[in-house]
Design an enzyme around this catalytic site. Sequence first.
Site, short mmCIF file in Angstrom:
data_model
loop_
_atom_site.label_atom_id
_atom_site.label_comp_id
_atom_site.label_asym_id
_atom_site.label_seq_id
_atom_site.Cartn_x
_atom_site.Cartn_y
_atom_site.Cartn_z
N GLY A 31 0.76 -1.20 0.02
CA GLY A 31 -0.06 0.03 -0.03
C GLY A 31 0.92 1.31 -0.06
N HIS A 34 2.27 4.41 -5.07
CA HIS A 34 2.96 5.62 -5.84
C HIS A 34 3.19 5.25 -7.25
CE1 HIS A 34 6.46 3.23 -5.42
NE2 HIS A 34 6.53 3.18 -3.97
N HIS A 37 4.50 1.51 -8.09
CA HIS A 37 3.32 0.44 -7.91
C HIS A 37 2.49 0.49 -9.03
CE1 HIS A 37 3.92 1.14 -3.42
NE2 HIS A 37 4.22 0.04 -3.49
P1 AMP Z 1 6.04 -2.46 -1.73
O1 AMP Z 1 4.67 -1.92 -1.51
O2 AMP Z 1 7.01 -1.53 -0.96
O3 AMP Z 1 6.08 -3.98 -0.72
O4 AMP Z 1 6.29 -2.79 -3.05
C1 AMP Z 1 5.40 -3.59 -4.14
C2 AMP Z 1 6.12 -3.85 -4.98
O5 AMP Z 1 6.26 -2.45 -5.91
C3 AMP Z 1 7.20 -4.54 -5.15
O6 AMP Z 1 7.40 -5.44 -6.14
C4 AMP Z 1 8.41 -3.27 -5.24
O7 AMP Z 1 9.73 -3.77 -5.73
C5 AMP Z 1 7.64 -2.65 -6.52
N1 AMP Z 1 8.03 -1.18 -6.31
C6 AMP Z 1 8.30 -0.49 -5.06
N2 AMP Z 1 8.83 0.87 -5.48
C7 AMP Z 1 8.92 0.98 -6.81
C8 AMP Z 1 9.71 1.66 -7.87
N3 AMP Z 1 9.83 3.03 -7.51
N4 AMP Z 1 9.57 1.33 -9.03
C9 AMP Z 1 9.08 0.08 -9.41
N5 AMP Z 1 8.56 -0.68 -8.65
C10 AMP Z 1 8.53 -0.61 -7.23
#
Ligand code: AMP
Length: 282
Positions: A31, A34, A37
């Site tokens: 969650g 941004h 995601h």
């Molecule tokens: P999180 O919510 O941080 O667990 O991330 C969920 C997914 O989004 C994971 O696969 C992350 O690697 C991906 N993600 C997070 N930040 C970025 C970003 N800046 N660019 C691309 N993918 C991202």
Amino acid sequence: MRVLKQARQMSLTAQALRRQARSVGFVPTMGALHDGHLSLIRAARRQTQVVVASIFVNPLQFGPGEDYERYPRDLRRDLNLAKAAGCDLMFAPHVSQIYPSGACTIVEVEGLGEQLEGASRPGHFRGVATVVATLFNLVQPTIAYVGQKDFQQAIIIQRLVKDLALPVQVRVLPTVREADGLAMSSRNAYLNTEERRQASALYQALSAAKEHLRRGERGAQRLVESMREVLDRCPLLRVDYLAVVNAKTLEPLTEARGSVALLGAVHVGTTRLIDNVLVDVS
Ligand code: AMP
């Protein structure tokens, strides 16, 4: 967009989609969505018939004293963003849906989860692997979309899928960045103005090392020094680790050759940030 909160509902829906032979794209998240995601949701929208995302702040992947309690949570905002990006179904379970009382099975990807992030955050990847395996079983995706931003996590998920013969394809998509290069992250919201200004030095440091590599530098030690030089100019940043590793095995390199990953983690005040860049060195 449908919102499901029960694991059983999610599982039954996934089974129905499977019977209809519909391809399912899945984007697991914690969650505070941004553009990083949303880029994954948009890719799933283009490439699969049904787009499922999940929002679950997974307690198992946070260590004691980390930011589990203060992790940003705003479901209503996230639902609007996910819907606008093309998500069909949001799975947003309570902790008790994923870890019902009595749950005691963990998934551990040995070796790959112990260095880098794993060394700084013991048990972190065991939490990640356990929740990802559970989510994949509930959602039964055709393709799962993850970000390069969490490079070690992406490698571990690919390994887990292979080793457990899970019938899902994992696609790793590029890191989405702010205008100054800072990798988008839910944790960037913790930064105050001055911290935010200095935070982009992590990407600048990785980029500087990449440039040295391009110009012929192969010594890992010297590449790390070139990163440290950039970071030393930012008094609010404290290095956790800087590493030059094989991008497939995550093994540390002394000489940069083949597929190379440059990775870094820094503390900025009370916030911990990670980033990486990949380079093919022929
Ligand atoms: P999180 O919510 O941080 O667990 O991330 C969920 C997914 O989004 C994971 O696969 C992350 O690697 C991906 N993600 C997070 N930040 C970025 C970003 N800046 N660019 C691309 N993918 C991202």
